[in-house]
Write a protein that holds these residues in place. Structure first.
Motif, mmCIF file in Angstrom:
data_model
loop_
_atom_site.group_PDB
_atom_site.id
_atom_site.type_symbol
_atom_site.label_atom_id
_atom_site.label_comp_id
_atom_site.label_asym_id
_atom_site.label_seq_id
_atom_site.Cartn_x
_atom_site.Cartn_y
_atom_site.Cartn_z
ATOM 1 N N ALA A 57 0.809 -1.267 -0.233
ATOM 2 C CA ALA A 57 -0.021 -0.094 -0.029
ATOM 3 C C ALA A 57 0.898 1.230 0.148
ATOM 4 O O ALA A 57 0.692 2.266 -0.753
ATOM 5 C CB ALA A 57 -0.957 -0.096 1.214
ATOM 6 N N LEU A 58 1.769 1.110 1.013
ATOM 7 C CA LEU A 58 2.869 2.515 0.947
ATOM 8 C C LEU A 58 3.510 2.580 -0.384
ATOM 9 O O LEU A 58 4.022 3.723 -0.856
ATOM 10 C CB LEU A 58 3.736 2.440 2.103
ATOM 11 C CG LEU A 58 2.935 2.384 3.533
ATOM 12 C CD1 LEU A 58 4.047 2.325 4.680
ATOM 13 C CD2 LEU A 58 2.389 3.849 3.777
ATOM 14 N N ARG A 59 3.854 1.514 -0.936
ATOM 15 C CA ARG A 59 4.669 1.884 -2.156
ATOM 16 C C ARG A 59 3.966 1.764 -3.492
ATOM 17 O O ARG A 59 4.431 2.173 -4.455
ATOM 18 C CB ARG A 59 5.552 0.396 -2.377
ATOM 19 C CG ARG A 59 6.662 0.382 -1.501
ATOM 20 C CD ARG A 59 7.554 -0.825 -2.101
ATOM 21 N NE ARG A 59 6.985 -2.111 -1.802
ATOM 22 C CZ ARG A 59 7.133 -2.988 -0.832
ATOM 23 N NH1 ARG A 59 7.763 -2.450 0.338
ATOM 24 N NH2 ARG A 59 6.329 -4.088 -0.824
ATOM 25 N N GLY A 60 2.364 1.953 -3.453
ATOM 26 C CA GLY A 60 1.599 2.039 -4.373
ATOM 27 C C GLY A 60 1.442 0.915 -5.289
ATOM 28 O O GLY A 60 1.144 1.039 -6.544
ATOM 29 N N GLN A 94 -8.821 -3.836 2.888
ATOM 30 C CA GLN A 94 -9.416 -2.618 2.656
ATOM 31 C C GLN A 94 -9.298 -1.522 3.670
ATOM 32 O O GLN A 94 -9.043 -0.460 3.583
ATOM 33 C CB GLN A 94 -10.696 -2.789 2.555
ATOM 34 C CG GLN A 94 -11.400 -3.591 1.179
ATOM 35 C CD GLN A 94 -12.630 -4.167 1.069
ATOM 36 O OE1 GLN A 94 -13.102 -4.232 2.339
ATOM 37 N NE2 GLN A 94 -13.242 -4.628 -0.012
ATOM 38 N N ILE A 95 -9.206 -2.087 5.180
ATOM 39 C CA ILE A 95 -8.717 -1.275 6.184
ATOM 40 C C ILE A 95 -7.191 -0.579 6.039
ATOM 41 O O ILE A 95 -7.029 0.836 6.219
ATOM 42 C CB ILE A 95 -9.114 -1.861 7.504
ATOM 43 C CG1 ILE A 95 -10.287 -2.354 7.578
ATOM 44 C CG2 ILE A 95 -8.331 -1.022 8.594
ATOM 45 C CD1 ILE A 95 -10.587 -3.241 8.970
ATOM 46 N N VAL A 96 -6.616 -1.543 5.818
ATOM 47 C CA VAL A 96 -5.117 -1.018 5.318
ATOM 48 C C VAL A 96 -5.180 0.086 4.399
ATOM 49 O O VAL A 96 -4.296 1.128 4.450
ATOM 50 C CB VAL A 96 -3.958 -2.163 4.928
ATOM 51 C CG1 VAL A 96 -2.709 -1.891 4.516
ATOM 52 C CG2 VAL A 96 -3.969 -3.167 6.368
ATOM 53 N N LYS A 97 -5.535 -0.255 3.223
ATOM 54 C CA LYS A 97 -5.614 0.940 2.099
ATOM 55 C C LYS A 97 -6.303 2.140 2.606
ATOM 56 O O LYS A 97 -5.753 3.182 2.131
ATOM 57 C CB LYS A 97 -6.554 0.264 0.982
ATOM 58 C CG LYS A 97 -6.647 1.073 -0.238
ATOM 59 C CD LYS A 97 -7.354 0.244 -1.453
ATOM 60 C CE LYS A 97 -7.643 1.294 -2.624
ATOM 61 N NZ LYS A 97 -8.076 0.516 -3.667
#
Length: 310
Positions: free
Chosen positions: A193-196, A249-252
């Protein structure tokens, strides 16, 4: 009066280093690790003594006596224990025996960090301590599952001969100091998520896990160790159950990511449902987790953000 001494094997690992940090406020703590999966940086600034040693070898007598031993020495993620399958089996057998023998010589009380993996792909839900499990003894996860099951049996054999031993079955735990590349669901999804990058969910994502923040886990382990209970097994984890797709979905959302969620085949023997019944430890010691999932994830994401984005 001299402070009591505590040995934490696997002390440079994820949970082990958090445990060392907490214990060092009240005890003289020695961390033992061979850096197979642990990292020296996890112990920096904690003020604990460090011994570089492989638990598969007998513990050196010159490290002295201890009052308490937390045995966390073992790879714990599927990527690590499948890459280190033989070492994982040996640390669960020879390493466990070395820790128990050393506890006996020291006159120490020992806590064995076991795992919810002893339940395998459970047919009983939620899992209570009296459930014997549904484990594939020759599958790709068996090196870890069976090592931990054998370690529990060895602990109980020593307990029946009088050694004070208690066993904690640890369910999914997350928080700062996890390795980005350790292959578990939290660092996988947060890192992606952080790296896209596309966020990988295995199977249809309907399989469930229950996530316990590491500070809650440490409190649970300490409450067990510093009780007078011996020869018993306790689940420690958070009984709040989430599907993996819901978790992704929560992490996103919390990471503010635009990553798409993609699906890949489910690994062999991956458990479909995992949720601890913690009624035993709650009734006996009053322990229950306090940190809500979103609060714990926010702290975890912030920690990973510094590593991913500098």
């Amino acid at each position: 009066m001299a402070r009591e001494r505590i040995l934490v094997t696997g002390g440079a690992g994820f949970i082990g280093s958090h445990l060392c940090e907490s214990l060092s406020k009240r005890f003289d703590v020695v961390a033992l690790d061979n850096f197979a999966t642990g990292r020296k940086e996890n112990l920096e600034g904690l003020g604990v003594e460090f011994i570089h040693h492989d638990a598969i070898e007998p513990f050196p007598e010159e490290i002295g006596r201890f009052d308490f031993i937390f045995n966390l020495a073992s790879p714990a993620s599927p990527v690590d224990y499948q890459n280190l399958s033989i070492q994982t089996l040996l640390v669960g057998s020879l390493g466990m025996k070395n820790a128990l023998d050393f506890a006996e010589k020291s006159g120490a009380r020992l806590l064995q960090a076991s795992t919810s993996e002893v339940y395998g792909d459970p047919l009983v839900h939620p899992q209570k301590e009296d459930y014997w499990g549904n484990v594939n003894p020759i599958g790709p996860r068996s090196c870890y599952d069976e090592a931990k099951r054998y370690a529990e049996a060895l602990c109980m054999a020593y307990s029946r001969k009088g050694l004070p031993v208690v066993i904690a079955r640890i369910f999914n735990t997350y928080g700062p100091k996890m390795r980005l590349d350790d292959g578990r669901v939290v660092p996988n999804l947060v890192g992606q998520a952080l790296r896209g990058e596309p966020m990988t969910v295995y199977g249809d994502g309907k399989q469930t896990r229950s996530f316990c923040y590491v500070s809650d886990m440490v409190e649970g382990l300490e409450s067990l160790m510093f009780s007078d209970i011996s020869g018993e097994v306790f689940n420690i984890g958070n009984p709040e159950e989430h599907s993996i797709i819901e978790f992704a979905q929560i992490v996103k959302k919390l990471s503010g990511s635009d990553s798409e969620i993609i699906f890949k085949p489910l690994p062999v023997d991956d458990p479909r449902r995992r949720k601890p019944d913690i009624s035993k430890i709650t009734a006996t010691l009053g322990w229950r987790p306090k940190v809500k999932l979103e609060d714990g994830l926010k702290k975890t994401i912030e920690w990973f953000k510094k590593r991913v984005m500098g």
